[in-house]
Design a protein around this motif. Sequence first.
Motif, mmCIF file in Angstrom:
data_model
loop_
_atom_site.group_PDB
_atom_site.id
_atom_site.type_symbol
_atom_site.label_atom_id
_atom_site.label_comp_id
_atom_site.label_asym_id
_atom_site.label_seq_id
_atom_site.Cartn_x
_atom_site.Cartn_y
_atom_site.Cartn_z
ATOM 1 N N PHE A 129 49.610 35.136 66.753
ATOM 2 C CA PHE A 129 50.787 35.911 66.357
ATOM 3 C C PHE A 129 51.923 35.760 67.369
ATOM 4 C CE2 PHE A 129 47.963 37.658 63.245
ATOM 5 C CZ PHE A 129 48.808 37.898 62.175
ATOM 6 N N VAL A 133 55.675 34.414 66.373
ATOM 7 C CA VAL A 133 56.893 35.151 66.711
ATOM 8 C C VAL A 133 57.966 34.194 67.231
ATOM 9 C CG1 VAL A 133 57.844 36.780 68.413
ATOM 10 C CG2 VAL A 133 55.822 37.407 67.066
ATOM 11 N N SER A 137 60.561 33.551 62.266
ATOM 12 C CA SER A 137 60.542 33.708 60.813
ATOM 13 C C SER A 137 59.617 34.845 60.378
ATOM 14 C CB SER A 137 60.084 32.397 60.148
ATOM 15 O OG SER A 137 59.765 32.631 58.784
ATOM 16 N N ILE A 138 60.224 35.914 59.911
ATOM 17 C CA ILE A 138 59.449 37.062 59.432
ATOM 18 C C ILE A 138 58.614 36.661 58.213
ATOM 19 C CG2 ILE A 138 59.761 39.183 58.073
ATOM 20 C CD1 ILE A 138 59.851 40.026 60.804
ATOM 21 N N LEU A 141 55.463 35.050 59.323
ATOM 22 C CA LEU A 141 54.574 36.074 59.873
ATOM 23 C C LEU A 141 53.890 36.848 58.751
ATOM 24 C CD1 LEU A 141 56.831 37.062 62.824
ATOM 25 C CD2 LEU A 141 54.364 36.891 63.073
ATOM 26 N N GLY A 142 54.657 37.150 57.714
ATOM 27 C CA GLY A 142 54.089 37.893 56.595
ATOM 28 C C GLY A 142 52.997 37.091 55.891
ATOM 29 N N ALA A 145 49.945 36.900 58.232
ATOM 30 C CA ALA A 145 49.280 38.207 58.356
ATOM 31 C C ALA A 145 48.510 38.508 57.070
ATOM 32 C CB ALA A 145 50.302 39.308 58.645
ATOM 33 N N ASP A 146 49.120 38.204 55.922
ATOM 34 C CA ASP A 146 48.427 38.392 54.637
ATOM 35 C C ASP A 146 47.156 37.534 54.577
ATOM 36 O OD1 ASP A 146 50.449 40.075 53.882
ATOM 37 O OD2 ASP A 146 51.362 38.715 52.423
ATOM 38 N N SER A 148 45.387 36.403 57.032
ATOM 39 C CA SER A 148 44.381 36.925 57.965
ATOM 40 C C SER A 148 43.653 38.121 57.366
ATOM 41 C CB SER A 148 45.035 37.342 59.282
ATOM 42 O OG SER A 148 45.680 36.247 59.873
ATOM 43 N N ALA A 149 44.408 39.005 56.721
ATOM 44 C CA ALA A 149 43.776 40.175 56.097
ATOM 45 C C ALA A 149 42.851 39.733 54.964
ATOM 46 C CB ALA A 149 44.838 41.142 55.578
#
Lengths: 332, 332
Positions: A129, A133, A137-138, A141-142, A145-146, A148-149
């Motif tokens: 992560f 960063v 680019s948000i 990251l989204g 993160a999605d 990974s979940a």
Amino acid sequence: MSLDVTATKPHERLAEALAPEMEAVNLMIRDRMSSEHAPRIPEVTAHLIEAGGKRLRPMLTLAAAKLCGYEGPYHIHLATTVEFIHTATLLHDDVVDESDQRRGRPTANLLWDNQSSVLVGDYLFSRSFQIMVETGSIRVLGILADASATIAEGEVLQLTAARDLTTTEDTYLKVIRGKTAALFSAATQVGAVISGADESVEKALYDYGDALGIAFQMVDDLLDYGGTEAIGKNIGDDFRERKLSLPLIKAVAKSDADEMAFWTRTIAKGKQVEGDLEAALDIMRKHGALDDTRDEALQWAAKAKACLAEVPAHDIRDMLSDIADYVVARIS
Amino acid sequence: MSLDVTATKPHERLAEALAPEMEAVNLMIRDRMSSEHAPRIPEVTAHLIEAGGKRLRPMLTLAAAKLCGYEGPYHIHLATTVEFIHTATLLHDDVVDESDQRRGRPTANLLWDNQSSVLVGDYLFSRSFQIMVETGSIRVLGILADASATIAEGEVLQLTAARDLTTTEDTYLKVIRGKTAALFSAATQVGAVISGADESVEKALYDYGDALGIAFQMVDDLLDYGGTEAIGKNIGDDFRERKLSLPLIKAVAKSDADEMAFWTRTIAKGKQVEGDLEAALDIMRKHGALDDTRDEALQWAAKAKACLAEVPAHDIRDMLSDIADYVVARIS
């Protein structure tokens, strides 16, 4: 195509086409796996990361960025990120599965301990992560993160579905979408996103990664029963761990009362004796469960290739198409 | 201040002042810990999160945002994120330490299994990044990714320093900055960042969280040896686990040859017999190791309070100052 090109394997051709980028990724991996205070971290990471995995996932990110014409520096970061997430999940998987072998070498949990595998996995995940960063680019990251979940959710689902003979093919698909395909599809998607590719191209690359990952995992699960033909070595891990993978789910669905009693004893209750694996394989073959699994894997590989029609023509696109064939080559 | 206000504990007063925000955080925690596919996830999370921790870390984020005059919605997201990261680390810690009790209840690894604790921790960690992404702030993502890496690094350092009698106070400080203070300081800092606070205020709140977290952990480590006075119950876990915490490091530094032989047997070699904990306490008292640890914890609490001078006057600021006293109240 000249003979010497077709003589190499598709993933080797892709690695060759992406050689400078992969070199940069390997440098960044080595740089970012270091830890000022805790030398155990690079030791454990190096053990796994230098064991010679094919680096397929980071190559997918680099390939997607390249065929979308990306010219910035951040595809290197994203490919590194993808490899770190993959390595973190391998470290945690080996703890969860109590494995003692990975890529032909003793696992980190065996060489060091479960504690190190859990904590170094956490470190690599955090590191991934941090690197994301840097891209600023948000959206990227989204997406990661999605993914990974979804990976963790798929693993938990696999854990709770283990030993459960009522597990459906639908649940199996959710499990492998989580544990395998989510990172493949995120890997290709972020390559497109960082390049500012059209939405249709981004979606096509996401779908390609998703289908490729599903085919990849189905092949893995089929080979765990030795494929459709001769029995290889080291087969039957999923049977012994009582995992409800696709060949088993398909066989259970067609089993008669006697066969169900066999599955209840060996899988639900875990009372396995010598010869059970062979008996399981007989039931699977009788019901065509291995052939049906093979067919589905081939269909997903074909789907992956079809998705590439939406992607601009490019050498790399052709290589991605070959990768889909390659993933199922061991069973076709 | 009226009598009924001073009669309550500082963290209860803070909780009261932040009641609507904490309610929103609790709602978001319940909402985001759910999983469509894997019911094991909310089961495990609820076991830990509803066990009645003080929610000190999310309160720090809310407090920082409030005293910086924040009026947007994202302090709720960030407080939830901080609690999820904390919960994920607790789940993994209990696997690493092989603990069977947490907050007076059996641990998740005991009630379910290590697998669930590892994977649900991974899920919550991923979830926390998903929630951060919603804030749209790359800076906040960077701060919390850094904190997460520092936490994992501190835990690995603690693991490798265990049993090592040459561990220095400097290493100890790195360990507790990682395992405890990093999340405290990130919690307060992101509250300031999301509010667009001045750099000096952001730094002051970061420093406050850092000093508070260090004091908090030193108190914990001192109480593990029963504090400076009477021997309480359930003490000696760190001694049995052979952790080089501050009281032990201080005692080792002043030990003579006979005492070193005792530490070598009990800590380095782990050959402990009945009566060893009492003998360890005698050596610690003889060298003033417990009093010196207490003094250092009080100094860090005082430092935390002093940092607040840079923060605008506010009821909440006074409560944060009281929290610093409260953290060391059990030993002062």
